[in-house]
Design a protein around this motif. Structure first.
Motif, PDB file in Angstrom:
ATOM      1  N   GLU A  53       0.719   4.935   1.279  1.00 28.71           N
ATOM      2  CA  GLU A  53       1.783   4.698   2.266  1.00 28.71           C
ATOM      3  C   GLU A  53       1.735   3.391   3.267  1.00 28.71           C
ATOM      4  O   GLU A  53       2.581   2.816   3.430  1.00 28.71           O
ATOM      5  N   VAL A  54       0.227   3.231   3.526  1.00 27.37           N
ATOM      6  CA  VAL A  54       0.054   2.437   4.591  1.00 27.37           C
ATOM      7  C   VAL A  54      -0.039   0.813   3.909  1.00 27.37           C
ATOM      8  O   VAL A  54       0.288  -0.015   4.363  1.00 27.37           O
ATOM      9  N   LEU A  55      -0.689   0.774   2.671  1.00 29.92           N
ATOM     10  CA  LEU A  55      -0.918  -0.586   2.154  1.00 29.92           C
ATOM     11  C   LEU A  55       0.326  -1.006   1.325  1.00 29.92           C
ATOM     12  O   LEU A  55       0.057  -2.248   0.823  1.00 29.92           O
ATOM     13  N   SER A  56       1.205  -0.177   0.797  1.00 30.34           N
ATOM     14  CA  SER A  56       1.927  -0.587  -0.449  1.00 30.34           C
ATOM     15  C   SER A  56       3.212  -1.374   0.260  1.00 30.34           C
ATOM     16  O   SER A  56       3.475  -0.951   1.212  1.00 30.34           O
ATOM     17  N   THR A  57       4.032  -1.890  -0.658  1.00 36.46           N
ATOM     18  CA  THR A  57       5.151  -2.424  -0.451  1.00 36.46           C
ATOM     19  C   THR A  57       6.439  -1.159  -0.887  1.00 36.46           C
ATOM     20  O   THR A  57       5.865  -0.204  -1.164  1.00 36.46           O
ATOM     21  N   GLU A  58       7.470  -1.610  -0.667  1.00 38.52           N
ATOM     22  CA  GLU A  58       8.657  -0.491  -0.825  1.00 38.52           C
ATOM     23  C   GLU A  58       8.637  -0.317  -2.562  1.00 38.52           C
ATOM     24  O   GLU A  58       9.100   0.856  -2.925  1.00 38.52           O
ATOM     25  N   ASP A  59       8.371  -1.440  -3.071  1.00 38.35           N
ATOM     26  CA  ASP A  59       8.471  -1.200  -4.870  1.00 38.35           C
ATOM     27  C   ASP A  59       7.183  -1.150  -5.482  1.00 38.35           C
ATOM     28  O   ASP A  59       6.874  -0.936  -6.523  1.00 38.35           O
ATOM     29  N   CYS A  60       5.997  -1.405  -4.715  1.00 44.67           N
ATOM     30  CA  CYS A  60       4.707  -1.884  -5.387  1.00 44.67           C
ATOM     31  C   CYS A  60       3.662  -0.930  -4.836  1.00 44.67           C
ATOM     32  O   CYS A  60       3.257  -1.053  -3.585  1.00 44.67           O
ATOM     33  N   ILE A  61       2.657  -0.288  -5.724  1.00 45.25           N
ATOM     34  CA  ILE A  61       1.475   0.411  -5.148  1.00 45.25           C
ATOM     35  C   ILE A  61       0.582  -0.541  -4.831  1.00 45.25           C
ATOM     36  O   ILE A  61       0.273  -1.509  -5.778  1.00 45.25           O
ATOM     37  N   ARG A  62      -0.120  -0.438  -3.718  1.00 48.32           N
ATOM     38  CA  ARG A  62      -1.331  -1.054  -3.323  1.00 48.32           C
ATOM     39  C   ARG A  62      -2.471  -0.204  -3.094  1.00 48.32           C
ATOM     40  O   ARG A  62      -2.168   0.801  -2.231  1.00 48.32           O
ATOM     41  N   TRP A  63      -3.636  -0.480  -3.648  1.00 53.12           N
ATOM     42  CA  TRP A  63      -4.560   0.737  -3.344  1.00 53.12           C
ATOM     43  C   TRP A  63      -5.885  -0.144  -2.337  1.00 53.12           C
ATOM     44  O   TRP A  63      -6.028  -1.281  -2.479  1.00 53.12           O
ATOM     45  N   GLY A  96       6.351 -11.154 -19.189  1.00 49.31           N
ATOM     46  CA  GLY A  96       6.945 -10.625 -17.867  1.00 49.31           C
ATOM     47  C   GLY A  96       7.425  -9.163 -17.414  1.00 49.31           C
ATOM     48  O   GLY A  96       7.071  -8.646 -16.336  1.00 49.31           O
ATOM     49  N   ASN A  97       7.573  -8.563 -18.583  1.00 48.80           N
ATOM     50  CA  ASN A  97       7.889  -7.026 -18.408  1.00 48.80           C
ATOM     51  C   ASN A  97       6.689  -6.351 -17.956  1.00 48.80           C
ATOM     52  O   ASN A  97       6.307  -5.334 -17.242  1.00 48.80           O
ATOM     53  N   ARG A  98       5.463  -6.735 -18.877  1.00 41.11           N
ATOM     54  CA  ARG A  98       4.343  -5.874 -18.557  1.00 41.11           C
ATOM     55  C   ARG A  98       3.631  -6.482 -17.237  1.00 41.11           C
ATOM     56  O   ARG A  98       2.958  -5.738 -16.513  1.00 41.11           O
ATOM     57  N   LEU A  99       3.850  -7.856 -16.620  1.00 40.23           N
ATOM     58  CA  LEU A  99       3.508  -8.212 -15.448  1.00 40.23           C
ATOM     59  C   LEU A  99       4.077  -7.236 -14.339  1.00 40.23           C
ATOM     60  O   LEU A  99       3.464  -7.125 -13.272  1.00 40.23           O
ATOM     61  N   LYS A 100       5.348  -7.208 -14.733  1.00 38.92           N
ATOM     62  CA  LYS A 100       6.263  -6.240 -13.599  1.00 38.92           C
ATOM     63  C   LYS A 100       5.567  -4.831 -13.480  1.00 38.92           C
ATOM     64  O   LYS A 100       5.301  -4.444 -12.320  1.00 38.92           O
ATOM     65  N   ASP A 101       5.255  -4.236 -14.514  1.00 46.71           N
ATOM     66  CA  ASP A 101       4.518  -3.190 -14.555  1.00 46.71           C
ATOM     67  C   ASP A 101       3.360  -3.206 -14.011  1.00 46.71           C
ATOM     68  O   ASP A 101       3.020  -1.909 -13.065  1.00 46.71           O
TER      69      ASP A 101
END
Length: 475
Positions: free
Chosen positions: A353-363, A419-424
């Motif tokens: 919740e704190v580290l991520s953007t609206e679309d991408c998880i950050r750990w 590109g598609n795999r990089l997006k994932d």
């Protein structure tokens, strides 16, 4: 490259461990702990993905149910799936991250003398009746009867059980104290309205520690020691936190603190003083109080997610169960107790919740399920000639940085574009993504390395990749 390397070297101290992995597995590409010649591949990961937003909401229940960023990201990324209201299947990525978090918790708790135990989740009613919490906990306590009509509850916490355990040892001496006993187990709380995914569920993982000291002075020292360990834990994870004075609630005692991650999605209001170190849960202050009780400076309000809670219990429980020890005069004295909780699954969700953007998880870097995602060329593309270099690079990294064994995931879905795999990969938040693209055909081959946490991208030879990844710490 230098900027990226500098950031790696500045990462906070992190304990490392190198798994001792078996070499006896068959030599084939499968998703298991790899020996030499084996690689973890994405196509073998059990991970439901690409859920549409309307599907996510329908899985949660009514479309108007409150939701939050971490809940949406974890559902859409295939990290969790609802099993029933407030209960979730934790899928492979989440389990890997949670196991890493538990290892960090173990390190911090054992560094201060903690001893790990494991108590039953099923707790006899008579223990809770002895402390009157069988009645006080109300409907939050999940109760059941066995075939003999005996009453139990699924423990949301274990003060009664652990005190009875220590009380059963009849020959304790002050020389053996303090005891710092802790466990990491599933807990159950019958929430009236579970919401926000792993942030507020009915079933969750928690680290709960219970301490037994020979005097109030020693117990307060232990209390400070555990609080300092909590601070060390959150600092290692790179998470900004607030330690706030709190109410003792149904657990009881004479002193309590909460540990919060400040974020708008939090359910608790905290007050902090910019002029001094004072901070508190708003509910502990008079509703009319606007100035800091410590320095009379103005108070600022902020929302937070509670991820830890500490209590100094005194003899509240030891007096009920007669948890005693022989003191320096050979007389029996009651143990002074404390209890200390950390929400394991809640820390994971709150960090996202704190580290991520609206679309991408950050750990937190230390907890990322995999440290590296390796993306080979698309099958049939001009760069496909470099496919073999992907495997060579993987093995080169493992040989050069053995602690990354089991931390590199190969995205073998070569029917998809890079590109598609990089997006994932960006959505799932691997700290490092290595792309084998056009420049891999150069002499010497260059590989694109993207740091998801800093947003930087550099082209490196395999030697440069190794130098960079040698700075990565794992647990």
């Amino acid at each position: 490259m230098e900027g990226l390397l500098m950031r790696c070297r500045e990462w906070s101290r992190l304990a490392t461990c190198t798994p001792q992995l078996s070499r006896s597995f068959p030599r084939r590409c499968q998703h298991c702990a790899p020996g030499r010649g084996q690689r973890l591949v994405l196509s073998r990961v059990f991970q439901p993905q690409n859920l549409r937003e309307d599907q996510v909401l329908s899985l949660e229940g009514r479309p108007d149910n409150p939701t939050c960023k971490s809940q949406q990201l974890m559902l859409q990324g295939g990290l969790i799936l609802p099993a029933s209201p407030g209960c979730y299947h934790l899928l492979p990525y989440t389990v890997r991250a949670m196991e890493k978090l538990v290892r960090v918790i173990d390190q911090e708790m054992q560094a201060i003398g903690g001893q790990k135990i494991d108590m039953p989740n099923l707790s006899p009613a008579e223990l809770w009746q002895a402390t009157s919490r069988w009645q006080l906990m109300g409907k939050e306590l999940l109760r059941l009867r066995d075939r003999h009509g005996k009453e139990y509850c699924l423990g949301p916490t274990h003060e009664e059980a652990v005190t009875a355990l220590v009380a059963s040892q009849k020959n304790l001496s002050y020389k053996q104290l303090p005891f710092l006993l802790y466990q990491v187990t599933r807990k159950f709380r019958d929430e009236p309205r579970p919401r926000f995914g792993l942030l507020r569920g009915r079933e969750f993982y928690m680290k709960d520690m219970y301490t037994f000291d020979s005097s109030p002075e020693s117990a307060r020292q232990t209390y400070s020691l555990v609080c300092d360990a909590y601070c060390s834990l959150f600092n290692r994870l790179g998470l900004r936190f607030i330690k706030a004075q709190a109410d003792v609630g149904s657990i009881g005692g004479t002193m309590s603190h909460e540990f919060h991650l400040p974020v708008d999605a939090g359910e608790d209001w905290l007050v902090i003083c910019p002029s001094c170190s004072f901070s508190a849960n708003k509910e502990t202050l008079d509703s009319l109080q606007t100035n800091c009780p410590a320095c009379q400076g103005p108070l600022t309000e902020i929302k937070g997610i509670e991820v830890g809670h500490t209590f100094y219990l005194g003899t509240k429980y030891s007096s009920i169960f007669n948890a005693q020890f022989a003191n320096t005069h050979g007389e029996l004295s009651l143990a002074e107790m404390g209890c200390y909780g950390l929400g394991v699954t809640r820390i994971l969700a709150a960090a996202i919740e704190v580290l991520s953007t609206e679309d991408c998880i950050r750990w937190p870097s230390l907890l990322a399920p995999y440290q590296v995602c390796l993306i080979p060329p698309k099958k049939g593309s001009k760069e496909a000639a470099a496919t073999e270099l992907t495997e060579h690079l993987h093995d080169h990294i493992i040989e050069g940085v053995p602690r990354l064994r089991g931390e590199i995931l190969l995205d073998d879905r070569t029917h998809l574009t890079i590109g598609n795999r990089l997006k994932d990969a960006n959505k799932l938040g691997y700290p490092f993504v290595i792309i084998v693209g056009k420049r891999a055909l150069e002499d010497p081959a260059h590989f694109e390395v993207q740091s998801q946490n800093t947003g930087e991208a550099v082209f490196l030879t395999k030697e440069g990749v190794l130098e960079l990844l040698a700075q990565v710490q794992v647990v």
